[in-house]
Design a protein around this motif. Structure first.
Motif, PDB file in Angstrom:
ATOM      1  N   LEU A  67       0.837  -1.204   0.000  1.00  0.00           N
ATOM      2  CA  LEU A  67       0.000   0.000   0.000  1.00  0.00           C
ATOM      3  C   LEU A  67       0.866   1.246   0.000  1.00  0.00           C
ATOM      4  CD1 LEU A  67      -2.832  -1.000   2.491  1.00  0.00           C
ATOM      5  CD2 LEU A  67      -3.021  -0.713   0.013  1.00  0.00           C
ATOM      6  N   ARG A  68       1.963   1.203   0.734  1.00  0.00           N
ATOM      7  CA  ARG A  68       2.890   2.344   0.749  1.00  0.00           C
ATOM      8  C   ARG A  68       3.402   2.608  -0.663  1.00  0.00           C
ATOM      9  NH1 ARG A  68       5.670   0.653   4.563  1.00  0.00           N
ATOM     10  NH2 ARG A  68       4.479   1.700   6.185  1.00  0.00           N
ATOM     11  N   ASP A  69       3.712   1.539  -1.393  1.00  0.00           N
ATOM     12  CA  ASP A  69       4.172   1.698  -2.777  1.00  0.00           C
ATOM     13  C   ASP A  69       3.101   2.385  -3.628  1.00  0.00           C
ATOM     14  OD1 ASP A  69       6.586   0.452  -2.166  1.00  0.00           O
ATOM     15  OD2 ASP A  69       5.982  -1.494  -3.009  1.00  0.00           O
ATOM     16  N   PRO A 100       1.970   8.253   8.176  1.00  0.00           N
ATOM     17  CA  PRO A 100       2.798   9.341   7.625  1.00  0.00           C
ATOM     18  C   PRO A 100       2.498   9.636   6.150  1.00  0.00           C
ATOM     19  CG  PRO A 100       4.145   7.888   8.966  1.00  0.00           C
ATOM     20  CD  PRO A 100       2.797   7.219   8.821  1.00  0.00           C
ATOM     21  N   ASP A 101       2.334   8.598   5.359  1.00  0.00           N
ATOM     22  CA  ASP A 101       2.036   8.795   3.936  1.00  0.00           C
ATOM     23  C   ASP A 101       0.643   9.393   3.742  1.00  0.00           C
ATOM     24  OD1 ASP A 101       4.349   7.648   2.311  1.00  0.00           O
ATOM     25  OD2 ASP A 101       3.949   6.031   3.730  1.00  0.00           O
ATOM     26  N   ASP A 124     -10.496  11.365   4.761  1.00  0.00           N
ATOM     27  CA  ASP A 124     -11.531  10.401   5.175  1.00  0.00           C
ATOM     28  C   ASP A 124     -10.911   9.234   5.947  1.00  0.00           C
ATOM     29  OD1 ASP A 124     -13.513  11.930   3.964  1.00  0.00           O
ATOM     30  OD2 ASP A 124     -13.648  10.646   2.174  1.00  0.00           O
ATOM     31  N   VAL A 125      -9.774   8.742   5.469  1.00  0.00           N
ATOM     32  CA  VAL A 125      -9.106   7.627   6.149  1.00  0.00           C
ATOM     33  C   VAL A 125      -8.617   8.075   7.526  1.00  0.00           C
ATOM     34  CG1 VAL A 125      -7.132   6.046   6.073  1.00  0.00           C
ATOM     35  CG2 VAL A 125      -8.477   6.465   4.001  1.00  0.00           C
ATOM     36  N   LEU A 126      -8.053   9.271   7.609  1.00  0.00           N
ATOM     37  CA  LEU A 126      -7.578   9.766   8.908  1.00  0.00           C
ATOM     38  C   LEU A 126      -8.739   9.965   9.884  1.00  0.00           C
ATOM     39  CD1 LEU A 126      -4.874  12.308   7.672  1.00  0.00           C
ATOM     40  CD2 LEU A 126      -4.488  10.086   8.781  1.00  0.00           C
ATOM     41  N   LEU A 127      -9.846  10.450   9.374  1.00  0.00           N
ATOM     42  CA  LEU A 127     -11.030  10.615  10.220  1.00  0.00           C
ATOM     43  C   LEU A 127     -11.517   9.258  10.722  1.00  0.00           C
ATOM     44  CD1 LEU A 127     -13.090  12.657  11.337  1.00  0.00           C
ATOM     45  CD2 LEU A 127     -14.413  12.315   9.261  1.00  0.00           C
ATOM     46  N   ALA A 128     -11.513   8.258   9.858  1.00  0.00           N
ATOM     47  CA  ALA A 128     -11.918   6.913  10.265  1.00  0.00           C
ATOM     48  C   ALA A 128     -10.975   6.358  11.333  1.00  0.00           C
ATOM     49  CB  ALA A 128     -11.965   5.988   9.047  1.00  0.00           C
ATOM     50  N   LEU A 129      -9.686   6.652  11.203  1.00  0.00           N
ATOM     51  CA  LEU A 129      -8.724   6.216  12.216  1.00  0.00           C
ATOM     52  C   LEU A 129      -9.020   6.875  13.565  1.00  0.00           C
ATOM     53  CD1 LEU A 129      -5.191   6.099  10.563  1.00  0.00           C
ATOM     54  CD2 LEU A 129      -6.474   4.207  11.552  1.00  0.00           C
TER      55      LEU A 129
END
Length: 134
Positions: A67-69, A100-101, A124-129
């Motif tokens: 996923l990082r890639d 971080p990414d 959206d992903v950060l909010l879900a986290l």
């Protein structure tokens, strides 16, 4: 010798038989096929894209470097689709390693990332986290 996951990677955008095989095999057996499966999330309009994304969302931490890639690939659509269709469904413990990414995309996106909506998907992903951490 042919590994079982070879037949579980779609050969074209309509190869739902391979997706079903992949679901049957599951992770961690499919871990070596993660990069090949991620390719099928490059265009969410492909019939196999969402089912493959759903499958990838069941992977464990083995998916993290792949996923990082993708997140560093510069392919705005692929990044946006991966964030929205894979990362949003992953276990928070897996996504946390990508923070971080994801934060960089949310806070300092390239022009291409903005054009593809990557920054919004990253937020959206950060909010879900944050929500999962409560």
């Amino acid at each position: 010798m042919t590994h079982p996951f070879v037949l579980a990677v779609p050969s074209d955008k309509h190869d739902m038989v391979a997706v079903e095989r992949a679901r049957t095999i599951g992770f961690p057996i499919l871990n070596p096929a993660i990069p090949d499966l991620l390719v099928w999330v490059q265009d969410i309009n492909w019939p196999v894209a969402e089912p493959v994304a759903d499958l990838l969302a069941t992977a464990d931490k083995a998916i993290e470097p792949h996923l990082r890639d993708v997140l560093r690939s510069g392919d705005g659509d692929w990044v946006a689709f991966t964030l929205s269709y894979v990362c949003l469904q992953l276990a928070p413990s897996v996504v946390e390693g990508l923070r971080p990414d994801i934060e960089r995309i949310a806070d300092d996106p390239t022009e291409a990332e903005v054009d593809s909506g990557c920054d919004e998907a990253a937020r959206d992903v950060l909010l879900a986290l944050e929500y999962a951490g409560r």
